[in-house]
Design a protein around this motif. Structure first.
Motif: not given
Length: 322
Positions: A137, A139, A142-143, A263-265
């Motif tokens: 995913h 996001s 990226a995290l 965290i926007e996922f």
């Protein structure tokens, strides 16, 4: 040389099976045969109407063996979407049939099952791949990159994380195999395992595992990871969804905060099975070693007693025990 791979699918009527059919199709491959004791699967028509279909394992087994002998071709992959407690057996069948296995999470219910599968991988020369789609995913990737940079700057940093996942299920859930802990492994195995995998992938292995709440429709607890303290809450009970979320008509609530930051996922989930298949077909899938940590975690949770509202518990625990 034909680059099109031949697939078989076990558990064709289940909730997640259409994502696998779509992934097989979108990666340019073909589904030769499917198995499910339930025969109401018109979904096949949208993907592979020509696939042979079986409701009995014995006939499916015979077909896979005979097809290979009759056509001189082989089933390259067997995708497994059966109930959790059958994964181990179905993976063994795939490997012994000369196919690689692509299995939904949780791969198996206990870590010692993985040890046995490693032996069979070696005996057969075939591979087992686990669908751990959160690792793909955008996001989440990226995290992971952000955390790696921060840990390079401060190797002793410890993050504070809250994981909340509520996905409402009706009464059917508890009548089905999912409501039977011996078959599903319980709530943590059924709906939590890929979140635990993702957190350990980013923040390190579980060093301490505590369970605060354990009911048929809710598990909650805390982990100490190498670089994070995690409070987690998982439930299939609609009542525990925050009122402001219910007001929007939503029946699912998913939240991960890292040091208080959300965290926007919520988006980006739709194509992750196809992405998983693309990686597996390139030889980059997640194997038995990658699955080990999260399976060990859920197996431990299953065997721990709940300690109640002590220590660092998730605030939602008060909704259950309060």
């Amino acid at each position: 040389m034909d680059s099109c791979k031949n697939f078989a699918l076990i558990g064709a009527a289940g909730y997640v099976a259409p994502r696998h059919m779509k992934a097989i199709k979108e990666t340019g491959n073909t589904l030769v045969a499917a198995l499910d004791p339930y025969d109401g699967i018109g979904i096949m028509d949208s993907h592979f109407p020509q696939a042979d279909f079986f409701t009995e394992f014995e006939r499916f087994d015979r077909f896979v063996d005979k097809w290979h002998r009759d056509t001189g071709k082989k089933i390259d992959y067997i995708s497994i979407c059966s109930p959790n407690y059958l994964h181990d057996s179905h993976i063994r069948f795939a490997l012994k049939s000369g196919a690689d296995a692509i299995c939904e999470k949780p791969l198996v219910l206990n870590p010692w099952n993985i040890d046995q599968l490693k032996v069979i991988e070696e005996e057969t020369g075939q591979r087992v791949y686990n669908i751990l789609q959160l690792r793909l995913h955008p996001s989440i990737i990226a995290l992971k990159e952000k955390v790696q940079k921060e840990l390079e700057a401060d190797p002793n940093k410890v993050y504070e994380i809250d994981l909340t996942y509520l996905t409402s299920r009706g009464k059917w859930y508890f009548i089905s195999w999912k409501g039977d802990q011996a078959k599903s492994g319980g709530i943590a195995s059924n709906i939590g395992v890929h979140f635990y995998d993702m957190l350990c992938w980013i923040f390190g292995e579980v060093e301490e595992n505590v369970v605060h709440v354990k009911t048929p429709d809710c598990n909650a607890g805390s982990f100490k990871l190498k670089h994070a303290n995690v409070r987690w809450f998982l439930s299939v009970n609609y009542d525990y969804i925050p009122e402001e979320v219910k007001a929007t008509g939503q029946r699912t609530y998913r939240s991960i905060t890292v040091d208080g930051e959300e965290i926007e996922f919520s988006g980006g989930f739709t194509d992750l099975h196809t992405r998983s298949y693309e990686e597996i077909l390139k030889g980059n899938g997640f194997g038995l070693d990658e699955a080990y940590g999260s399976i060990n975690t859920v197996s431990t949770i299953r065997n721990l007693d709940a300690i109640g509202l002590k220590g660092e518990y998730h605030p939602f625990c008060k909704k259950v025990v309060g």
